[in-house]
Design a protein around this motif. Structure first.
Motif, PDB file in Angstrom:
ATOM      1  N   ILE A 103       0.853  -1.186   0.000  1.00 59.72           N
ATOM      2  CA  ILE A 103       0.000   0.000   0.000  1.00 59.72           C
ATOM      3  C   ILE A 103       0.887   1.233   0.000  1.00 59.72           C
ATOM      4  N   PRO A 104       0.389   2.384  -0.439  1.00 55.78           N
ATOM      5  CA  PRO A 104       1.233   3.573  -0.562  1.00 55.78           C
ATOM      6  C   PRO A 104       1.834   4.002   0.777  1.00 55.78           C
ATOM      7  N   LEU A 105       3.141   4.266   0.776  1.00 57.05           N
ATOM      8  CA  LEU A 105       3.871   4.765   1.943  1.00 57.05           C
ATOM      9  C   LEU A 105       3.792   3.829   3.142  1.00 57.05           C
ATOM     10  N   VAL A 106       3.680   2.539   2.893  1.00 53.70           N
ATOM     11  CA  VAL A 106       3.525   1.586   3.991  1.00 53.70           C
ATOM     12  C   VAL A 106       4.739   1.578   4.909  1.00 53.70           C
ATOM     13  N   LYS A 120      20.453   7.100  11.272  1.00 52.80           N
ATOM     14  CA  LYS A 120      20.544   7.258   9.825  1.00 52.80           C
ATOM     15  C   LYS A 120      19.795   6.112   9.151  1.00 52.80           C
ATOM     16  N   ALA A 121      19.028   6.428   8.126  1.00 54.68           N
ATOM     17  CA  ALA A 121      18.208   5.437   7.423  1.00 54.68           C
ATOM     18  C   ALA A 121      18.847   5.050   6.103  1.00 54.68           C
ATOM     19  N   LEU A 122      19.133   3.761   5.941  1.00 55.04           N
ATOM     20  CA  LEU A 122      19.571   3.201   4.668  1.00 55.04           C
ATOM     21  C   LEU A 122      18.376   2.446   4.103  1.00 55.04           C
ATOM     22  N   ILE A 123      17.789   2.965   3.048  1.00 55.57           N
ATOM     23  CA  ILE A 123      16.459   2.527   2.647  1.00 55.57           C
ATOM     24  C   ILE A 123      16.492   1.763   1.334  1.00 55.57           C
ATOM     25  N   LYS A 124      15.931   0.568   1.362  1.00 55.33           N
ATOM     26  CA  LYS A 124      15.733  -0.212   0.141  1.00 55.33           C
ATOM     27  C   LYS A 124      14.228  -0.285  -0.086  1.00 55.33           C
ATOM     28  N   THR A 125      13.760   0.474  -1.066  1.00 55.77           N
ATOM     29  CA  THR A 125      12.328   0.519  -1.326  1.00 55.77           C
ATOM     30  C   THR A 125      11.875  -0.722  -2.075  1.00 55.77           C
ATOM     31  N   SER A 126      10.599  -1.005  -1.972  1.00 53.83           N
ATOM     32  CA  SER A 126      10.007  -2.060  -2.778  1.00 53.83           C
ATOM     33  C   SER A 126       9.921  -1.598  -4.234  1.00 53.83           C
ATOM     34  N   ASP A 129       6.856   0.452  -4.856  1.00 56.54           N
ATOM     35  CA  ASP A 129       6.658   1.786  -4.273  1.00 56.54           C
ATOM     36  C   ASP A 129       8.007   2.500  -4.206  1.00 56.54           C
ATOM     37  N   GLN A 130       8.492   2.945  -5.359  1.00 54.61           N
ATOM     38  CA  GLN A 130       9.835   3.502  -5.453  1.00 54.61           C
ATOM     39  C   GLN A 130       9.888   5.023  -5.530  1.00 54.61           C
ATOM     40  N   HIS A 131       8.754   5.698  -5.516  1.00 52.12           N
ATOM     41  CA  HIS A 131       8.765   7.118  -5.845  1.00 52.12           C
ATOM     42  C   HIS A 131       8.242   8.029  -4.743  1.00 52.12           C
ATOM     43  N   LEU A 132       7.241   7.598  -4.002  1.00 56.02           N
ATOM     44  CA  LEU A 132       6.597   8.490  -3.042  1.00 56.02           C
ATOM     45  C   LEU A 132       7.525   8.855  -1.888  1.00 56.02           C
ATOM     46  N   LEU A 133       8.140   7.858  -1.257  1.00 53.80           N
ATOM     47  CA  LEU A 133       9.003   8.152  -0.117  1.00 53.80           C
ATOM     48  C   LEU A 133      10.239   8.960  -0.512  1.00 53.80           C
ATOM     49  N   PRO A 134      10.928   8.639  -1.611  1.00 55.97           N
ATOM     50  CA  PRO A 134      12.059   9.500  -2.011  1.00 55.97           C
ATOM     51  C   PRO A 134      11.654  10.957  -2.235  1.00 55.97           C
ATOM     52  N   PHE A 135      10.460  11.176  -2.759  1.00 60.02           N
ATOM     53  CA  PHE A 135      10.004  12.550  -2.952  1.00 60.02           C
ATOM     54  C   PHE A 135       9.848  13.253  -1.604  1.00 60.02           C
ATOM     55  N   ILE A 151      19.745  10.262   5.338  1.00 62.06           N
ATOM     56  CA  ILE A 151      18.816   9.525   4.473  1.00 62.06           C
ATOM     57  C   ILE A 151      19.562   9.058   3.237  1.00 62.06           C
ATOM     58  N   THR A 152      19.619   7.750   3.035  1.00 64.33           N
ATOM     59  CA  THR A 152      20.266   7.190   1.854  1.00 64.33           C
ATOM     60  C   THR A 152      19.368   6.113   1.261  1.00 64.33           C
ATOM     61  N   PHE A 153      19.056   6.249  -0.022  1.00 67.32           N
ATOM     62  CA  PHE A 153      18.304   5.215  -0.721  1.00 67.32           C
ATOM     63  C   PHE A 153      19.292   4.309  -1.441  1.00 67.32           C
ATOM     64  N   VAL A 154      19.146   3.010  -1.209  1.00 71.62           N
ATOM     65  CA  VAL A 154      20.107   2.027  -1.695  1.00 71.62           C
ATOM     66  C   VAL A 154      19.461   1.188  -2.796  1.00 71.62           C
ATOM     67  N   GLU A 155      20.131   1.096  -3.932  1.00 66.90           N
ATOM     68  CA  GLU A 155      19.613   0.271  -5.029  1.00 66.90           C
ATOM     69  C   GLU A 155      20.238  -1.122  -5.044  1.00 66.90           C
ATOM     70  N   GLY A 156      21.463  -1.218  -4.670  1.00 66.62           N
ATOM     71  CA  GLY A 156      22.147  -2.512  -4.670  1.00 66.62           C
ATOM     72  C   GLY A 156      22.130  -3.173  -3.313  1.00 66.62           C
ATOM     73  N   LYS A 157      23.255  -3.769  -2.954  1.00 61.54           N
ATOM     74  CA  LYS A 157      23.371  -4.508  -1.702  1.00 61.54           C
ATOM     75  C   LYS A 157      23.454  -3.548  -0.516  1.00 61.54           C
ATOM     76  N   LEU A 158      22.726  -3.882   0.546  1.00 60.18           N
ATOM     77  CA  LEU A 158      22.809  -3.099   1.768  1.00 60.18           C
ATOM     78  C   LEU A 158      24.114  -3.439   2.494  1.00 60.18           C
TER      79      LEU A 158
END
Length: 355
Positions: A103-106, A120-126, A129-135, A151-158
């Protein structure tokens, strides 16, 4: 950043979100950085369905309004008053967040909890839902640039994290438990929500139960997917009350699930109650498929209470008219307060006590 500063930043986010509602979004002159973010966020809301077919504008607006109502100074103060939080982030940790996307922003509550405790948040989005939280993270950083390094959004390995909060299915939870076995963690699995009726419910309460069933098309762990009713209960009144939600069948993804699951049930010779957009099936499981709700009869409310307590690890919340201890009111399952923790695991205490 002091705790008061962090709270004020999220209050500003709440003010920003309060401007957006279905059909009536309007800029407010006292909201920070509207000139940069307002139009882009409105566009993102309407693009969300192209990113995830379940994220209709109606559902995204509902989620946004829920968070706007939660992120007030009063709510933040009430929530955090129960804890002793370092005012200056002296014991900051890197916390990995693996978010769901049903669900959105779950995953927003976990994100908020990590930042409000000075971590500090290292975030791997689903992928759903890849757009709402980064915005929203960009908006927070605009309000206070000190958050940029938190705040860091991670695309590869955590990598390089001290603790982890991961949400997934029962299957993925086994992977998470193995992979993160050496780290302090909260690992969330599948849960479902239930309602307990006794036949005395008003039409308005049953209409509100429809909200608990159909909001987010039933995809959330707080959606009611199981109903307990007394022996001899007939569902005519319930079907009549939830008829207002009939338009859900006009949404193609939901209709496809309704047709498919109904066909599977019928081919298996299961008896169904059906109103044309929802099937009711007698079943002992808590997890029903989209467009269906399972039900069971009960004889004794005290015995049912005992069973629900025994099954607590399968249940997110219980809706009733006061029949069950600590139950949620009809129509309120998708409006949790900041202090209503997923799986009843206190995220703030976990973050404050993890070394």
């Amino acid at each position: 950043m002091t705790l008061e500063t962090k709270k004020s930043v999220f209050v500003e986010l709440g003010k920003f979100l309060s401007q957006f509602s279905e059909g009536t979004s309007a800029k407010k002159s006292d909201v920070l950085y509207n000139d940069i973010f307002f139009d882009d966020f409105e566009n993102l809301i309407h693009l969300s369905q192209s990113h995830n077919g379940w994220y209709t504008p109606e559902q995204v607006y509902f989620s946004i309004q829920s968070w706007a109502e939660a992120l007030t100074e009063e709510n933040l103060n009430k929530w955090l008053s129960a804890y002793t939080i370092d005012q200056n982030d002296n014991n900051s940790k890197n916390v990995a967040l693996i978010l769901a996307g049903n669900i959105p922003l779950v995953g927003f509550h976990d994100f908020l909890s990590v930042l409000i405790t000075g971590n500090k948040a290292l975030i791997k989005t689903s992928s759903n839902d890849q757009h709402l939280l980064p915005f929203l993270a960009k908006y927070l950083i605009a309000v206070d640039e000190d958050l940029k390094d938190k705040i860091t959004f991670v695309e590869g390995k955590l990598e390089n994290f001290d603790a982890v909060i991961a949400t997934g299915s029962n299957n993925t939870s086994r992977y998470f438990e193995y992979y993160f076995k050496d780290k302090p963690s909260i690992i969330r699995k599948n849960r479902n929500s239930a309602a307990v009726l006794d036949g005395s419910e008003t039409k308005e309460q049953l209409e509100d139960l429809g909200e608990d069933i159909f909001r987010y098309f039933g995809l959330g762990c707080r959606n009611v997917s199981k109903i307990f009713v007394p022996s001899g209960y007939t569902f005519d009144t319930l079907f009549e009350a939830i008829f207002k939600y009939q338009d859900v069948i006009h949404y193609e993804k939901y209709a496809n699930n309704y047709d498919y699951n109904k066909a599977v049930f019928l081919m298996s010779n299961f008896k169904l109650l059906d109103n044309g957009f929802l099937t009711l099936k007698q079943d002992t499981s808590y997890a029903s498929p989209i467009s269906s709700v399972f039900y069971e009869f009960y004889e004794n409310i005290d015995e049912l209470q005992t069973r629900l307590e025994a099954d607590s690890e399968q249940i997110q919340c219980i809706v009733s008219n006061g029949l069950i201890k600590n139950s949620t009111a009809f129509g309120e399952t998708q409006k949790p307060q900041l202090w209503d923790y997923a799986d009843n695991v206190d995220t703030i205490t976990f973050l404050l006590t993890t070394k």
